[in-house]
Motif scaffolding. Structure first.
Motif, PDB file in Angstrom:
ATOM      1  N   HIS A 119      26.751  10.064  26.296  1.00 17.15           N
ATOM      2  CA  HIS A 119      26.153  10.832  27.540  1.00 17.15           C
ATOM      3  C   HIS A 119      24.810  11.559  27.090  1.00 17.15           C
ATOM      4  O   HIS A 119      23.917  11.585  27.624  1.00 17.15           O
ATOM      5  N   LEU A 120      24.891  12.286  26.129  1.00 17.42           N
ATOM      6  CA  LEU A 120      23.880  13.133  25.670  1.00 17.42           C
ATOM      7  C   LEU A 120      22.802  12.148  25.268  1.00 17.42           C
ATOM      8  O   LEU A 120      21.453  12.412  25.806  1.00 17.42           O
ATOM      9  N   GLN A 121      22.996  10.930  24.471  1.00 11.28           N
ATOM     10  CA  GLN A 121      21.775   9.997  24.271  1.00 11.28           C
ATOM     11  C   GLN A 121      21.362   9.470  25.516  1.00 11.28           C
ATOM     12  O   GLN A 121      20.015   9.355  25.717  1.00 11.28           O
ATOM     13  N   MET A 122      22.039   9.140  26.432  1.00 10.22           N
ATOM     14  CA  MET A 122      21.679   8.253  27.830  1.00 10.22           C
ATOM     15  C   MET A 122      20.697   9.565  28.604  1.00 10.22           C
ATOM     16  O   MET A 122      19.692   9.158  29.099  1.00 10.22           O
ATOM     17  N   THR A 123      21.232  10.935  28.349  1.00 11.51           N
ATOM     18  CA  THR A 123      20.469  11.829  28.982  1.00 11.51           C
ATOM     19  C   THR A 123      19.040  12.246  28.437  1.00 11.51           C
ATOM     20  O   THR A 123      18.083  12.363  29.142  1.00 11.51           O
ATOM     21  N   LEU A 124      18.850  12.161  27.153  1.00  9.43           N
ATOM     22  CA  LEU A 124      17.880  12.344  26.206  1.00  9.43           C
ATOM     23  C   LEU A 124      16.821  11.101  26.529  1.00  9.43           C
ATOM     24  O   LEU A 124      15.863  11.408  26.980  1.00  9.43           O
TER      25      LEU A 124
END
Length: 153
Positions: A119-124
């Motif tokens: 989720h962090l990677q997608m948000t970044l």
């Protein structure tokens, strides 16, 4: 809003008690501090009017809600003039829970809460770094939050 209200020891004690439990009854505070409930009410109202007390809020447990990843991102802008527009775009992202305009290495420093590393990677990639005005970012993942407190009155 009055800016010259000076808090005394009773005010500090009231603020400390409210910080521990914002729902505590005025009568309970009055008993604890050996004053009337009316005094507590007046003091709290004066601190509200002075802007010392801005409101109350519920404190959520992020982990219990499924947000397991906390990180901080330093953001460098292409141009300083892009600050306001970038803040507006960051405001739209649910994952961004705090933002600061800073001096030093970054123009903006934000705190993100995500459900997972994916989720962090997608948000970044799809949200934060997709903002045109952002030149670069640096991400710091928090492993623990051993100190989390309000400022002392």
């Amino acid at each position: 809003m009055s800016t010259n209200y000076e808090i005394d020891n009773l005010d500090k004690s009231i603020l400390a008690a409210l910080t521990e439990n914002a729902r505590v009854a005025y009568a309970e505070l009055a008993k604890k501090f050996a004053v009337s409930a009316g005094t507590i009410h007046v003091r709290i109202e004066k601190m509200k009017q002075a802007g010392i007390i801005e409101g109350t809020k519920v404190v959520l447990n992020e982990k219990a809600l499924g947000y397991d990843v906390c990180c901080f991102i330093g953001i460098n802008l292409k141009h300083a003039k892009d600050y306001r527009d970038t803040i507006e775009k960051l405001q739209e992202l649910d994952e961004v829970v705090e933002a600061y305009y800073t001096t030093g290495n970054y123009s903006i420093f934000i705190k993100l809460m995500t459900r997972s590393i994916d989720h962090l990677q997608m948000t970044l990639i799809n949200k934060v770094q997709a903002i045109e005005a952002i030149q670069s970012t640096e991400t710091l993942i928090s492993l623990q939050n051993p100190i989390n407190r309000d400022v002392l009155p």
